[in-house]
Design an enzyme around this catalytic site. Structure first.
Site, mmCIF file in Angstrom:
data_model
loop_
_atom_site.group_PDB
_atom_site.id
_atom_site.type_symbol
_atom_site.label_atom_id
_atom_site.label_comp_id
_atom_site.label_asym_id
_atom_site.label_seq_id
_atom_site.Cartn_x
_atom_site.Cartn_y
_atom_site.Cartn_z
ATOM 1 N N SER A 50 46.240 24.639 -47.589
ATOM 2 C CA SER A 50 45.119 23.724 -47.721
ATOM 3 C C SER A 50 43.870 24.448 -48.227
ATOM 4 C CB SER A 50 44.872 23.019 -46.389
ATOM 5 O OG SER A 50 44.026 21.906 -46.561
ATOM 6 N N ASP A 137 52.848 14.529 -47.106
ATOM 7 C CA ASP A 137 51.519 15.138 -47.134
ATOM 8 C C ASP A 137 50.601 14.268 -47.989
ATOM 9 O OD1 ASP A 137 49.227 16.612 -47.477
ATOM 10 O OD2 ASP A 137 50.235 18.443 -48.149
ATOM 11 N N HIS A 169 51.231 17.655 -43.954
ATOM 12 C CA HIS A 169 50.292 18.668 -44.433
ATOM 13 C C HIS A 169 50.302 19.838 -43.449
ATOM 14 C CE1 HIS A 169 46.952 20.021 -46.905
ATOM 15 N NE2 HIS A 169 46.263 20.294 -45.811
#
Length: 578
Positions: A50, A137, A169
């Site tokens: 991320s 995700d 995610h």
């Protein structure tokens, strides 16, 4: 309670949803206070999830002289956010807003490399890159991840892209505490396979099985202020302490590799403890593969309430460049461990027998193969011209100017990526007559729409027609005989660079004009979103619990995440209901 939970999910934007990790017992050794010391590091890689994935890409691009590859879980291409939070949220995580194309970001990277703000982009060619995005995700959408794969492939990187897992995610590990489809703290999922092995196999060229015994290395807890510009980690949203896992073999002087691993938002040590270090499954491979793992730590500050790495400019406009404060700090840590140290591997000798055969626009080169060479670099006038690896002892350089002399040299590259000695230069002159027409002057933008741009310039005596270039690529298929041109099919609210060259009767293009930049008008497309999202995106504002369209002031209804409205922008900053 329902509203609170929904708001927590909605506000998890520049990173990940907010839940605090539980108190699982860690298998990673208890940290030992110490400092970073230099080891015998033969190669350095970077990985992250991320915000840490965006940061990993930034690090790889900016420091490609040092970093040999990257493993990235769910992130987008280099400097996607363009120093803008709304773009980060709605263009580079979600896809409500327009974002720059991979080609535009590639040109930005080249421009920064030319200015010395990042390392030469040629270094990315052949680098190993492993990318991962799960089908569940929705935090960083699939098209954004796809752009990252395109960006790397266009620079010639060796890319493996796993986008078939059902994961949410998260970092995915065979010992992850969360279910595969989860998007929740501590953002380490178990999907039944071993993506970490797949990542390391691609990056390192093969790995021994992970250790199934107790870890025997040392987890060093060190003071990050020693590596932070200005000496204050908190001033740049970094934690006071970082961590490094060092296998016993590396402590004893073995030749080792280094992995820099960057956590995601809401995944920093001050919030989830050692969850990532314990469950990422990197230390288990580190013990059996002579791999030091560096775990730098970000934290919260004003403008960064989720403890993300800086990938949109919350702390510095230079966040994606070598001068970025967080970038500098992390690289200082890596170098303290031995990243980028000079190797003693002997370089391959210079290729012999370099010859060139030319046409008006090409130069065909051949040379004698070098034993031990995995590929070759080709240089024109001192600058490397091949983006993808050249594995044969031959190369054709195209796009040259007629009647012009160029100097070529070649160097062999071994399997580790070490570039050998360059050959002596060979001068090659293309056939035909060199361009004689001067560059057009007075190039201006006479009008824009959301999908087009109109240009005009001063006519050049002797010109039979003109060539129009957008972002360096010729866009007119048919000859342009007037000193005007309208380019169409553009993307709304996007910047483009234009230049023009005069073309004589023989078809030879002259010098290009000075470039002008134009930004297309915003699209008048209707946007449907919650009234809360409209305000955070800058389309509306709130007052007294109601949302109002910016510019027109039209009442859109209650200001919350449940009430939705549909609006469009009719002129810059002026929004109306559809």
């Amino acid at each position: 309670m329902k509203i609170r939970k929904f708001l927590v999910a909605a506000l998890a934007a520049v990173g990940i949803a907010a839940t605090t990790a539980g108190g699982a017992t860690a298998a990673v050794p208890a940290p030992t206070a110490g400092s970073l010391r230099q080891y015998d590091i033969s190669a350095t890689y970077v990985s992250g999830l991320s915000s840490g994935g965006f940061m990993a890409n930034q690090m790889h691009v900016a420091y490609s002289d040092v970093l040999d590859g990257a493993g990235i879980f769910s992130a987008g291409p280099y400097d996607c956010a363009q120093n803008n939070l709304n773009t980060a949220l709605y263009g580079c995580m979600d896809t409500f807003m327009a974002r720059k194309t991979p080609a535009q970001l590639e040109q930005l990277t080249r421009d920064r490399a030319t200015a010395g703000k990042v390392d030469p982009v040629a270094n990315l060619s052949g680098d190993k890159v492993w990318l991962f995005h799960g089908t569940n995700d929705s935090t960083v959408k699939a098209p954004v991840n796809d752009d990252l794969a395109t960006y790397y492939r266009d620079f010639g990187a060796d890319v493996v892209y796993d986008n078939t897992s059902a994961s949410g995610h998260a970092w995915v590990s065979p010992i992850g505490p969360n279910a595969c489809t989860s998007t929740s703290s501590p953002y380490v999922n178990n999907c039944g396979g071993d993506p970490v092995e797949e990542m390391l196999t691609h990056l390192l060229g093969g790995v021994n099985p992970a250790s199934s015994s107790a870890l025997t290395g040392q987890l060093v807890r060190f003071d990050q202020s020693a590596y932070t510009p200005g000496g204050s980690p908190s001033a740049i949203s970094m934690g006071d302490e970082g961590f490094a896992y060092v296998p016993r073999s590396c402590q004893s002087g073995a030749s080792c590799k280094l992995m820099v691993t960057l956590h995601g938002c809401y995944q920093y040590f001050g919030l989830v403890g050692n969850a990532l270090m314990d469950k990422a499954y990197l230390n288990e491979y580190a013990d059996t593969n002579d791999l030091v793992v560096l775990y730098p730590q970000a934290t919260t500050m004003t403008g960064n309430p989720r403890g993300c790495w800086d990938w949109w400019g919350y702390k510095s406009a230079d966040y994606a460049q070598k001068s970025g404060p967080q970038m500098t700090a992390v690289m200082n840590m890596a170098k303290a461990l031995g990243a980028g140290a000079t190797t003693t591997t002997p370089a391959l000798p210079a290729p012999a027998g370099l010859t060139a055969t030319t046409t008006a626009g090409t130069a065909a080169l051949t040379w004698n193969a070098v034993p031990g060479a995995a590929s070759y670099h080709v240089y024109r006038d001192g600058t490397r011209v091949n983006s993808a690896p050249v594995t044969a002892a031959a190369y054709t350089d195209s796009g040259l100017t007629a009647g012009t002399t160029y100097a070529y040299a070649v160097a062999a590259v071994d399997a580790s990526g070490t570039v050998g000695t360059r050959s002596g230069a060979v001068h090659a002159t293309t056939t035909g007559t060199p361009a004689t027409l001067p560059a057009p002057t007075g190039l201006t933008v006479t009008g824009t729409t959301s999908t087009g741009a109109s240009l005009s310039w001063n006519a050049v005596p002797g010109a039979a027609s003109y060539a129009v270039y957008r972002d360096g690529t010729k866009v007119n298929g048919a000859p342009v005989t007037a000193a005007t041109y309208t380019d169409s099919g553009l993307t709304a609210a996007t910047a483009y660079s234009y230049a023009v060259a005069a073309v004589d009767a023989s078809g030879t293009a002259g010098a290009r004009s000075t470039a002008v930049t134009v930004t297309t008008a915003p699209a008048e497309a209707c946007v449907t979103a919650s009234n809360y999202a409209h305000t955070t995106a800058g389309r509306a504002h709130q007052s007294g619990g109601y949302a109002y369209a910016n510019g027109s002031g039209q009442n859109l209804g209650l200001w919350n995440v449940f009430a939705t409205s549909t609006i469009k922008q009719t002129s810059p900053g002026y929004w109306v209901t559809c």
